[in-house]
Design a protein around this motif. Structure first.
Motif, mmCIF file in Angstrom:
data_model
loop_
_atom_site.group_PDB
_atom_site.id
_atom_site.type_symbol
_atom_site.label_atom_id
_atom_site.label_comp_id
_atom_site.label_asym_id
_atom_site.label_seq_id
_atom_site.Cartn_x
_atom_site.Cartn_y
_atom_site.Cartn_z
ATOM 1 N N ALA A 226 76.801 49.349 -4.420
ATOM 2 C CA ALA A 226 75.422 49.376 -4.901
ATOM 3 C C ALA A 226 75.060 50.715 -5.526
ATOM 4 C CB ALA A 226 74.467 49.058 -3.745
ATOM 5 N N THR A 227 75.796 51.752 -5.192
ATOM 6 C CA THR A 227 75.506 53.071 -5.762
ATOM 7 C C THR A 227 75.754 53.117 -7.261
ATOM 8 O OG1 THR A 227 77.731 53.648 -5.067
ATOM 9 C CG2 THR A 227 75.923 54.457 -3.686
ATOM 10 N N MET A 228 76.556 52.150 -7.753
ATOM 11 C CA MET A 228 76.845 52.113 -9.189
ATOM 12 C C MET A 228 75.715 51.450 -9.986
ATOM 13 S SD MET A 228 79.805 53.400 -9.891
ATOM 14 C CE MET A 228 80.442 52.578 -11.361
ATOM 15 N N ALA A 229 74.745 50.906 -9.270
ATOM 16 C CA ALA A 229 73.737 50.065 -9.914
ATOM 17 C C ALA A 229 73.021 50.774 -11.058
ATOM 18 C CB ALA A 229 72.729 49.565 -8.889
ATOM 19 N N LEU A 230 72.671 52.029 -10.844
ATOM 20 C CA LEU A 230 71.888 52.734 -11.851
ATOM 21 C C LEU A 230 72.664 52.823 -13.169
ATOM 22 C CD1 LEU A 230 69.228 54.131 -12.436
ATOM 23 C CD2 LEU A 230 70.322 56.299 -11.810
ATOM 24 N N ASN A 231 73.958 53.173 -13.052
ATOM 25 C CA ASN A 231 74.787 53.256 -14.257
ATOM 26 C C ASN A 231 74.797 51.935 -15.014
ATOM 27 O OD1 ASN A 231 75.374 55.750 -13.399
ATOM 28 N ND2 ASN A 231 77.524 55.367 -12.890
ATOM 29 N N TYR A 232 74.990 50.880 -14.243
ATOM 30 C CA TYR A 232 75.070 49.581 -14.890
ATOM 31 C C TYR A 232 73.727 49.154 -15.463
ATOM 32 C CZ TYR A 232 79.858 48.820 -13.453
ATOM 33 O OH TYR A 232 81.206 48.913 -13.324
ATOM 34 N N ALA A 233 72.646 49.542 -14.786
ATOM 35 C CA ALA A 233 71.315 49.221 -15.314
ATOM 36 C C ALA A 233 71.126 49.890 -16.680
ATOM 37 C CB ALA A 233 70.234 49.648 -14.348
ATOM 38 N N ILE A 234 71.553 51.154 -16.748
ATOM 39 C CA ILE A 234 71.408 51.868 -18.020
ATOM 40 C C ILE A 234 72.244 51.183 -19.105
ATOM 41 C CG2 ILE A 234 71.911 54.052 -19.217
ATOM 42 C CD1 ILE A 234 71.158 55.426 -16.513
ATOM 43 N N TYR A 235 73.476 50.835 -18.723
ATOM 44 C CA TYR A 235 74.384 50.141 -19.650
ATOM 45 C C TYR A 235 73.744 48.844 -20.155
ATOM 46 C CZ TYR A 235 78.441 47.078 -20.613
ATOM 47 O OH TYR A 235 79.327 46.191 -21.143
ATOM 48 N N THR A 236 73.217 48.054 -19.219
ATOM 49 C CA THR A 236 72.614 46.772 -19.584
ATOM 50 C C THR A 236 71.389 46.956 -20.476
ATOM 51 O OG1 THR A 236 73.303 45.916 -17.443
ATOM 52 C CG2 THR A 236 71.695 44.610 -18.652
ATOM 53 N N LEU A 237 70.544 47.901 -20.060
ATOM 54 C CA LEU A 237 69.303 48.091 -20.807
ATOM 55 C C LEU A 237 69.566 48.665 -22.191
ATOM 56 C CD1 LEU A 237 66.857 49.294 -18.023
ATOM 57 C CD2 LEU A 237 66.963 47.054 -19.138
ATOM 58 N N SER A 238 70.610 49.500 -22.330
ATOM 59 C CA SER A 238 70.870 50.011 -23.683
ATOM 60 C C SER A 238 71.347 48.877 -24.581
ATOM 61 C CB SER A 238 71.870 51.176 -23.728
ATOM 62 O OG SER A 238 72.356 51.476 -22.470
ATOM 63 N N TRP A 239 72.157 47.974 -24.020
ATOM 64 C CA TRP A 239 72.543 46.817 -24.832
ATOM 65 C C TRP A 239 71.324 45.964 -25.179
ATOM 66 C CZ3 TRP A 239 75.737 45.413 -28.227
ATOM 67 C CH2 TRP A 239 77.076 45.825 -28.201
ATOM 68 N N ALA A 240 70.455 45.762 -24.193
ATOM 69 C CA ALA A 240 69.246 44.963 -24.453
ATOM 70 C C ALA A 240 68.443 45.600 -25.582
ATOM 71 C CB ALA A 240 68.400 44.839 -23.195
ATOM 72 N N ALA A 241 68.272 46.927 -25.493
ATOM 73 C CA ALA A 241 67.494 47.615 -26.520
ATOM 74 C C ALA A 241 68.154 47.464 -27.886
ATOM 75 C CB ALA A 241 67.344 49.093 -26.155
ATOM 76 N N SER A 242 69.485 47.581 -27.940
ATOM 77 C CA SER A 242 70.160 47.456 -29.238
ATOM 78 C C SER A 242 69.978 46.058 -29.812
ATOM 79 C CB SER A 242 71.665 47.721 -29.125
ATOM 80 O OG SER A 242 71.912 48.720 -28.194
ATOM 81 N N LEU A 243 70.096 45.063 -28.938
ATOM 82 C CA LEU A 243 69.959 43.694 -29.449
ATOM 83 C C LEU A 243 68.519 43.400 -29.861
ATOM 84 C CD1 LEU A 243 72.267 41.516 -27.174
ATOM 85 C CD2 LEU A 243 72.753 42.593 -29.360
ATOM 86 N N ILE A 244 67.566 44.041 -29.187
ATOM 87 C CA ILE A 244 66.164 43.861 -29.599
ATOM 88 C C ILE A 244 65.963 44.449 -30.989
ATOM 89 C CG2 ILE A 244 63.797 44.637 -29.156
ATOM 90 C CD1 ILE A 244 64.390 44.208 -26.151
ATOM 91 N N VAL A 245 66.510 45.639 -31.203
ATOM 92 C CA VAL A 245 66.392 46.265 -32.528
ATOM 93 C C VAL A 245 67.056 45.368 -33.576
ATOM 94 C CG1 VAL A 245 67.107 48.222 -33.954
ATOM 95 C CG2 VAL A 245 66.186 48.608 -31.657
ATOM 96 N N ALA A 246 68.270 44.914 -33.246
ATOM 97 C CA ALA A 246 68.986 44.048 -34.197
ATOM 98 C C ALA A 246 68.163 42.791 -34.487
ATOM 99 C CB ALA A 246 70.347 43.670 -33.641
#
Lengths: 263, 328
Positions: A226-246
């Motif tokens: 669970a300690t990795m969660a923050l990293n993965y959240a950032i990873y997921t959200l950056s992809w979400a943001a990129s796809l929103i822009v696209a």
């Protein structure tokens, strides 16, 4: 915000009315879950190599997948597709709201409402009878909820992007059949990604799809700490943001070339 | 001027393929597209409070104009300002100030009761509660919607749905209303209800209305000004009387003869046509050839007349003539 929450709410409530479809979905998902469990059990029984997931983790993974299948952007918003084909989408443009946000809200409702209906019975039945275990720890549970929410944002960004492609293809049939297959395979819904060959792993790690299924599910079962969660959240959200822009870029391009046929 | 349109142009590309299997195969390799000019440079101005009829044959560019004015389509070139804004550039601000009804599609939510659709529109347009209340009551009263409010939209008849659609377009009290074939497919009672309502909001609320229709009765009942579009060009812009004068000044004199035994047939004279059938004589003439009074005295001196009246050719005929003139 009010126009958008109103649009989301109304679509959500409308979709909640489809109870029979949800019931049928629950039965289908239970059936598939059982078959998949059996296949993997046979696979585990016949293999002597140590597997990357324990059997308990794997069964939990399968049942999470069955319960939360609806969150995957594996069908485009059929209502939006119908509106585009019929031309009723013109009314979306006549509303004083940002078109992308409007569609994104619809996508959130389309992803969550059926899932709410279906996931609760599946969680209960699979939990009691078929070996779906509780989250590995309270931290894991919390991290899983957070990452599932991030995944929802990503999934909606993906599905709106697919929907905007219909501004070019009219029927939308091709891409809305192709996209789900890609999502289904590369997200880990079909087979957990750890079973994929090693040479494919770097690509899987870069692509957005593993955030949709693989990461939150393995966090849940404790296969990822669970300690990795923050990293993965950032990873997921950056992809979400990129796809929103696209999606926004595609939408504004597509609107300029849009043709509204007939009266 | 509230609405100013100058030299607006829009071209669509239409994919074409030859018929049959060979055509389909060819289409795979090379797509042929044909340019269809929907608007080839139209210009007009509309002032506040006007009620303008916008007519033209199918495919003439009516809907394209309405869609451009409402910010849905982006034209290829030309200028267009509505209420000081360019619709497609400032779409969100623009659509707050307009109401649009497309007669052939509904803007209501198919699965929702009418009442909930309206409430959703209130939220989408962020209409303050008391203003919404007032507009809502007014619509329900004038359009007689009370009994429909709890019905899901999909269960409404076409006439009921159209009344609800018109109400939906006006809840946010827009000063401009675009109606694209609002009476299409309606029965006589619903048509009249819709027309009366349009006239009323134009008169009482000073709403500027642009009305496209194929129903000339709509135009005659409502519009002081008619714009005719054909092949992407404005063919005529003015009052209905102007339009008649431009196309043909013909009048029709109908005479009911007292003695029905007069032989049927055509009679030559200073008119275009004159036929007698079943005791009724129909003379089509132009006042430039013979003054109406002279014509009548000529007829009454020759025949025993029971009744007579003069009328204009039906407006449909005038419009059809205009389209034909233009096509040649």
């Amino acid at each position: 915000m009010k126009p958008y929450t109103a649009l989301l709410r109304v679509r959500f409530l409308t979709l909640l009315q489809y109870r029979n479809a949800a019931m049928a979905g629950v039965v289908t998902q239970l059936f598939w879950g059982l078959i998949r469990t059996m296949i993997f059990e046979a696979f585990y029984a016949s293999s002597t190599v140590r597997q990357p997931l324990t059997k308990g983790q794997l069964v939990t993974y399968i049942w999470l997948g069955q319960a939360l299948l609806g969150l995957l952007p594996w069908s485009t918003d059929t209502e939006l597709r119908d509106r585009m084909r019929s031309g009723a989408v013109v009314y979306d443009l006549l509303r004083p709201v940002d078109l992308y946000s409007h569609w994104y809200c619809s996508a959130i409702a389309a992803r969550t409402a059926p899932t709410v209906l279906k996931s609760i019975p599946i969680f209960l039945i699979a939990g009691v009878f078929f070996g779906l275990s509780a989250p590995a720890s309270p931290q894991a549970a919390l991290a899983w909820v957070a990452l599932t929410f991030c995944a929802l944002l990503l999934n909606c960004a993906f599905s709106v992007l697919i929907s905007t492609s219909m501004l070019w293809t009219v029927s939308g049939e091709g891409i809305s059949r192709l996209a789900p297959t890609v999502v289904y395979a590369l997200s880990g819904m079909m087979v957990p990604l750890v079973f994929f060959p090693a040479w494919l792993q770097p690509a899987l790690n870069i692509l957005p799809f593993r955030s949709m299924v693989d990461i939150p599910f393995r966090i849940y079962s404790g296969a990822i700490p669970a300690t990795m969660a923050l990293n993965y959240a950032i990873y997921t959200l950056s992809w979400a943001a990129s796809l929103i822009v696209a999606g926004r870029v595609c939408l504004s391009r597509g609107m300029r070339r849009m043709v509204v046929q007939g009266g | 001027m509230l609405i100013e349109v100058e030299n607006l142009k829009k071209t669509f590309h239409v994919a074409e393929r030859q018929s049959g299997l060979a055509g389909a195969v060819k289409g795979l390799v090379r797509r042929k597209t044909r340019e269809v000019c929907a608007l080839s440079g139209i210009s007009f101005q509309i002032g506040q409070g006007e009620l303008v009829g916008y007519i033209g044959p199918n495919g003439a560019g009516k809907s394209t104009t309405v869609k451009t004015l409402s910010g849905i389509l982006v034209p290829d070139s030309g200028k267009c300002t509505v209420d000081g804004r360019t619709p497609w550039l400032e779409r969100i601000e623009h659509v707050r100030r307009i109401g649009v009804v497309f007669g052939q599609r509904t803007q209501l939510w198919w699965d929702l009761p009418v009442r909930e659709s309206f409430d959703l529109l209130r939220d989408i347009y962020s209409i303050p509660t008391d203003e919404y209340r007032r507009a809502f009551d007014e619509m329900v009263h004038f359009l007689d919607l009370q009994s429909l409010l709890s019905t899901p939209v999909r269960q409404l008849s076409l006439g009921q749905r159209m009344r609800c659609d018109i109400a939906a377009a006006l809840l946010h009290a827009p000063p401009i209303l675009f109606l694209d074939e609002p009476t299409i497919g309606l029965d006589a009672v619903s048509k009249i209800a819709v027309r009366q309502f349009i006239a009323r909001i134009n008169r009482e609320r000073k709403v500027t209305v642009i009305l496209t229709t194929h129903d000339m009765d709509d135009i005659e009942a409502l519009c002081s000004r008619v714009m005719v579009i054909g092949s992407g060009r404005i063919l005529s812009d003015g009052s209905i009387a102007d339009l008649r004068n431009r196309v043909s000044q013909d009048r029709i004199l109908m005479v009911d003869l007292a003695d029905a035994s007069d032989v049927d047939g055509d009679i030559e004279g200073p008119w275009n046509t004159c036929t007698i059938a079943g005791g009724r004589m129909t003379i089509r003439y132009s006042p430039t050839q013979i003054a109406t009074a002279d014509l009548i005295s000529k007829i009454t001196s020759k025949y025993t007349v029971r009744d007579l009246y003069v009328e204009n050719p039906p407006i449909e005929e005038v419009i059809a003539q205009l389209y034909r003139n233009h096509a040649q």
